[in-house]
Design an enzyme around this catalytic site. Structure first.
Site, short mmCIF file in Angstrom:
data_model
loop_
_atom_site.label_atom_id
_atom_site.label_comp_id
_atom_site.label_asym_id
_atom_site.label_seq_id
_atom_site.Cartn_x
_atom_site.Cartn_y
_atom_site.Cartn_z
N GLU A 14 2.10 5.22 -1.10
CA GLU A 14 2.80 5.23 -2.40
C GLU A 14 4.15 5.94 -2.21
O GLU A 14 4.50 6.87 -2.96
CB GLU A 14 1.98 5.90 -3.50
CG GLU A 14 0.66 5.23 -3.78
CD GLU A 14 -0.40 5.58 -2.73
OE1 GLU A 14 -0.46 6.74 -2.32
OE2 GLU A 14 -1.16 4.70 -2.31
N GLU A 46 -6.40 -2.16 1.54
CA GLU A 46 -7.24 -1.58 0.48
C GLU A 46 -7.48 -2.55 -0.67
O GLU A 46 -8.56 -2.53 -1.27
CB GLU A 46 -6.64 -0.27 -0.02
CG GLU A 46 -5.26 -0.42 -0.66
CD GLU A 46 -4.63 0.92 -1.04
OE1 GLU A 46 -5.18 1.97 -0.70
OE2 GLU A 46 -3.57 0.91 -1.69
N GLU A 99 3.18 -2.10 -4.99
CA GLU A 99 1.90 -2.71 -4.63
C GLU A 99 1.62 -3.91 -5.53
O GLU A 99 0.75 -3.88 -6.39
CB GLU A 99 0.79 -1.65 -4.68
CG GLU A 99 1.02 -0.57 -3.64
CD GLU A 99 -0.05 0.51 -3.62
OE1 GLU A 99 -1.07 0.34 -4.30
OE2 GLU A 99 0.13 1.51 -2.91
N HIS A 151 -4.86 14.51 5.93
CA HIS A 151 -4.64 13.71 4.73
C HIS A 151 -4.23 14.60 3.57
O HIS A 151 -4.95 15.56 3.25
CB HIS A 151 -5.90 12.91 4.35
CG HIS A 151 -5.67 12.02 3.17
ND1 HIS A 151 -6.43 12.08 2.03
CD2 HIS A 151 -4.73 11.06 2.95
CE1 HIS A 151 -5.97 11.17 1.16
NE2 HIS A 151 -4.96 10.54 1.70
N GLU A 204 -3.37 13.92 -0.13
CA GLU A 204 -3.16 13.16 -1.37
C GLU A 204 -2.61 14.15 -2.39
O GLU A 204 -3.23 15.19 -2.64
CB GLU A 204 -4.47 12.54 -1.86
CG GLU A 204 -4.39 11.86 -3.21
CD GLU A 204 -3.33 10.76 -3.28
OE1 GLU A 204 -3.45 9.76 -2.57
OE2 GLU A 204 -2.33 10.94 -4.03
C1 NOJ Z 1 -4.18 5.19 -1.92
C2 NOJ Z 1 -3.93 5.00 -0.47
O1 NOJ Z 1 -3.21 3.82 -0.22
C3 NOJ Z 1 -5.25 5.01 0.24
O2 NOJ Z 1 -5.08 4.69 1.61
C4 NOJ Z 1 -5.89 6.36 0.05
O3 NOJ Z 1 -7.16 6.34 0.65
C5 NOJ Z 1 -6.04 6.69 -1.42
N1 NOJ Z 1 -4.81 6.49 -2.12
C6 NOJ Z 1 -6.51 8.12 -1.65
O4 NOJ Z 1 -5.54 9.02 -1.17
CA CA Z 2 -1.79 2.57 -1.85
#
Ligand code: NOJ
Ligand code: CA
Length: 686
Positions: free
Chosen positions: A469, A493, A185, A387, A389
C-alpha cells in the site's frame, strides 16, 4: 500580455502540425527547440497568445504531444500560469553508462540531450521566475520545474500543478483510476484514450499508428504524487494528491519538482526495455548495499490472507515460534533465502484496520519468541524478513522507527515488509502539537516524506524496504537501492478473496503498466491454484512459474503453504533455480494487456531464463533464441501448459515438461493455454 499570436506561437503550432515553415519565418528568441540524440524527437518550447508557457513534441515528423501548457496555481498569491516570457535557455547532453547493484539489467545507458528554459512573469505578476529542464532521449522525454531563489517568493504553496499533455493520436489506454478509495489496487481498464477519467500513473497508451506511450513521473521527493486528469478530448493535465494543509505542496525555494515523463516506443518491448525514470533519478546516495542479497522467500502469510490463520493472537494464530521454525526448516531445505512472518508483533488483536496506533514494531506477542526464531533462522542460513503493518498510522511508526530498525539489525534481519492498509486519505500523520493527528493521502507530500524517512533510517541499519500500500515507485531505487520493491497494484492476495480474484489478463496488463514504474512484490507461486473456499485462480500451473519471469522483483516469494509447494516437486525445482537478479532482460514476445514473454540472463551464471504469462486467449508462439550467447549449446528445461490446459476448468493443473537443445538463432514453438504461461531454464552444456 500579447494581443495577437506571436511568431513564436505560430512556429510552434506549425511544427506541431507537422507543416513546413515558410522560408522567411525564422524562430525568434522566445522559441526554444531541442532534439533527442538521434533526432527522432523534436521539442518546441514557447509562450502562447496569452503568454502561457507551452511545449509540444514531434516524433519522426509527426505530432505526438500538441501545444501543452505549463504552470502552477497557488493558494496564497497570484497564479503562475500567464504573463510569462522566455528569458534564456541553456543546453547540455550526456552519454554515460552506470551500473545497478541489483536489477533487471546490470548496466544502464543514459544518452540524452537537455535544454533548460528560463521563464519570467511580467510586472503584473510580480516578475516571478520559473525554469523548466527538458531531457530528450531517443525512447523517452522528461521535464521538471526548477524554482530558483527569488525575491517575494520564499515559500511556494501549490494549489495544483497545471502541466498538460495533449495526446495527438487516437488509440487505447490501459489505466487505473487515481485518487480512488482503494489506491492502486484496482482492476485495470482498457478504454479509448478519450474514455480515461483521472488516472494513476504509469498510464499506458497504444496509438493506432503503433506508437506506444507511458506517462509517469520520476524522483518523487518532498512533493505530492501527480495523477493525470482528462480535461477534454485527449488533453490531460496533472492534478496533485491532496494534503491536510490546504496546499497540495508546500516548499521553500529553491526546489525542483519531480520529473514528468513519457516513455515513447514503436513496440510493447520498447516500452518495457526502457530506463527513462531510472536515468532521471539521482545516483546512489546510501553507498554499498552488498548486505542486501536478492533472494526468494516463503512466508507465514497465505494462511492469514485466506483466513485459515489469524494475525491476532488466539487458537488460530499464524505466527507461532513452532510454525516459524517449521517454515525455516523448509526454507533451508529448498534454498529459500528468507522467511516473512506476519502477526509476530503486538497490535493485531481487535480490529487492526483503522487502529494503527496499537502496533508495536519491537515487541513480539507471547507465543512468538523473536530472538529464538531469528537465531534459529541464522543457524539455518535463512534470514527472517520483518513485517511492519502500520495501518496507515505513520505517526506511530515514525516514533518507533529508530529502535525498530536497530533491533532488526541486531537480529541479523536485512529486509522489512511495511504496510499502509488504510482507505484513501486515511494516513494518520503527526500534527504540529503533541497528540495532534493530521489525515493525509497515501501519495501526498507528507507521506512521500515519510517513505523516504523510513528508507533512510532503514539504510542506516542495513535494512531493505518492501512497501505495501505504498506511494508509487518513481525510480528512487537508483538513489536508495535499499528500497527494493513495493506492492502498488492488485497482487496474489486478491485471489484469496473469491469475487475479487484477478482475471486472466491482469498480469499481462501489469507488465506494461504498473511494472514500468519498478519492481513489484506480487507474491507468485500459488501452486495449489486455489484461494479461500477452493475458489480457483484464473491461472494454469505453468503461469504460476511464468510469473517469476514476467513480474520482476529482487525478492520473489513462493507464496503458497509449504505443504502445497512440497506437493509439486517439479514446479518447486523451477522456483528453486530461477534467479531474482539479472544481468539482462528482454521482452521477446508480447502485446500490452495480452501476453508477455521475457528472456532474462542470470546475474551470477551463464544461464538464461525464458517465460511469462498469457491472457484468456490461447496462442501459438514461435520464440526466437536470438538473445542467447553465440557459440554455446544450451540444455533447455521447459515447464509449459499441458495439452488441453485452460484456466477455466480443472485442466488448469495440466502441465507438461520437456528437455530440448537450443543455440542462438534457433526457433522454439510454444503453445500458451487460456490463462496460461511458460517457464524455461537454459543452461549451457548438458
Ligand atoms: C495487505 C498486504 O498487501 C498483505 O501482504 C499483508 O499481509 C496485509 N496487508 C497485512 O499487513
Ligand atoms: Ca495490499
Amino acid at each position: 500580455m500579447r494581443p495577437v499570436m506571436s511568431l513564436a506561437s505560430a512556429f510552434a503550432l506549425a511544427l506541431a502540425a507537422g507543416t513546413p515553415l515558410p522560408a522567411q519565418a525564422e524562430p525568434d528568441s522566445s522559441t526554444v527547440t531541442a532534439t533527442s540524440p538521434d533526432g527522432s524527437l523534436v521539442l518546441t518550447v514557447t509562450t502562447d497568445s496569452s503568454s502561457r508557457p507551452v511545449y509540444s513534441l514531434v516524433r519522426k515528423g509527426k505530432l505526438l504531444i500538441g501545444a501543452s501548457k505549463l504552470g502552477f496555481t497557488l493558494t496564497d498569491g497570484l497564479n503562475m500560469v500567464r504573463g510569462f516570457r522566455i528569458t534564456g535557455s541553456e543546453t547540455a547532453s550526456a552519454a554515460t553508462t552506470w551500473e545497478q547493484p541489483w536489477g533487471e539489467r546490470r548496466f544502464v545507458r543514459d544518452h540524452h540531450n537537455e535544454v533548460l528554459v528560463r521563464f519570467q512573469q511580467n510586472a503584473d505578476y510580480a516578475g516571478r521566475r520559473m525554469n523548466v529542464r527538458f531531457r530528450l532521449f531517443d525512447n523517452g522525454f522528461g521535464f521538471r520545474y526548477e524554482l530558483p531563489e527569488q525575491p517575494g517568493l520564499k515559500t511556494m504553496k501549490i494549489a495544483d500543478e497545471w502541466t498538460e499533455f495533449d495526446v495527438a493520436g487516437v488509440g487505447t489506454a490501459f489505466w487505473v483510476a487515481g485518487l480512488e478509495w482503494n489506491r492502486e489496487e484496482q482492476v485495470y481498464q482498457r478504454t479509448p484514450i478519450d474514455g480515461v477519467a483521472t488516472a494513476q500513473t504509469p498510464i499506458t497508451m497504444r496509438l493506432e499508428d503503433g506508437t506506444h506511450l507511458a506517462f509517469h513521473e520520476a524522483a518523487l521527493v518532498d512533493y505530492s504524487a501527480m495523477y493525470l486528469k482528462r480535461a477534454e478530448r485527449q488533453l490531460f493535465r496533472t492534478t496533485l494528491a491532496p494534503s491536510s494543509r490546504g496546499s497540495a505542496v508546500i516548499r521553500d525555494l529553491p526546489f525542483n519538482t519531480p520529473w514528468r515523463t513519457i516513455r515513447i516506443a514503436d513496440s510493447a518491448a520498447g516500452l518495457v526495455e526502457n530506463d527513462l525514470e531510472l536515468n532521471l533519478n539521482e545516483p546512489n546516495k546510501i553507498g554499498d548495499v552488498s548486505w542486501f542479497k536478492p533472494m526468494k522467500y516463503i512466508g507465514v502469510w497465505w494462511g492469514m490472507i485466506r483466513g485459515d490463520w489469524t494475525w491476532a493472537e488466539g487458537p488460530r494464530h499464524g505466527a507461532t515460534t513452532e510454525r516459524a521454525k517449521q517454515y525455516i526448516d523448509f526454507a533451508a531445505k529448498n534454498g529459500f533465502g528468507g522467511l516473512l512472518v506476519e502477526g509476530w508483533d503486538k497490535g493485531w488483536n481487535g480490529d487492526w484496520f483503522g487502529h494503527g496506533q496499537d502496533f508495536s514494531f519491537t515487541e513480539a506477542v507471547p507465543d512468538f519468541d523473536l530472538k529464538a526464531v531469528a537465531a534459529y533462522a541464522a543457524k539455518k542460513q535463512v534470514q527472517l524478513i520483518g513485517h511492519n503493518e502500520t495501518g496507515g498510522n505513520i505517526a506511530n511508526y515514525e516514533a518507533q522507527l529508530e529502535p525498530a530498525m536497530k533491533l532488526y539489525q541486531s537480529l541479523g534481519m536485512h529486509s522489512v515488509k511495511t504496510g499502509y492498509v488504510a482507505d484513501a486519505g486515511g494516513i494518520m500523520a503527526p500534527g504540529d502539537k503533541p497528540g495532534e493527528v493530521r489525515m493525509e493521502w497515501h501519495e501526498g507530500q507528507r507521506t512521500v516524506q515519510h517513505h523516504l524517512k523510513v528508507v533512510e533510517t532503514a539504510a542506516k541499519y542495513q535494512v531493505a524496504i518492501d512497501a505495501h500500500e505504498p506511494v508509487k515507485d518513481t525510480g528512487l531505487r537508483r538513489t536508495y537501492p535499499n528500497w527494493i520493491d513495493r506492492e502498488g497494484a492488485r497482487g496474489m492476495e486478491y485471489n484469496a478473496w473469491g469475487q475479487f480474484a484477478n482475471g486472466p489478463d491482469h498480469e499481462p496488463t501489469l507488465v506494461y503498466t504498473r511494472m514500468l514504474s519498478g519492481p513489484m512484490d506480487f507474491t507468485p507461486g500459488m501452486l495449489s491454484l486455489e484461494g479461500a473456499n477452493h475458489v480457483p485462480l484464473a491461472s494454469t500451473l505453468a503461469k504460476q512459474l511464468g510469473l517469476y519471469l514476467a513480474i520482476y522483483s529482487p525478492i520473489q516469494m513462493a507464496s503458497d503453504f509449504i505443504e502445497s509447494l512440497a506437493a509439486h516437486p517439479k514446479e518447486l525445482e523451477f522456483i528453486r533455480q530461477v534467479p531474482a537478479d539479472w544481468s539482462e532482460s528482454h521482452l521477446i514476445a508480447g502485446e500490452v494487456g495480452d501476453y508477455a514473454i521475457f528472456a532474462r540472463k542470470d546475474r551470477n551464471s551463464a544461464d538464461w531464463y525464458v517465460g511469462g504469462v498469457n491472457d484468456a486467449t490461447a496462442r501459438d508462439l514461435t520464440l526466437s533464441m536470438d538473445f542467447l550467447d553465440p557459440g554455446k549449446t544450451y540444455t533447455a528445461s521447459v515447464w509449459k501448459d499441458g495439452e488441453g490446459a485452460t484456466y477455466e476448468t480443472d485442466a488448469r493443473h495440466r502441465i507438461a515438461y520437456a528437455t530440448v537443445t537450443l543455440k542462438k538463432g534457433d526457433k522454439l514453438p510454444i503453445w500458451l493455454a487460456p490463462g496460461g504461461g511458460a517457464a524455461i531454464r537454459l543452461h549451457p552444456g548438458k
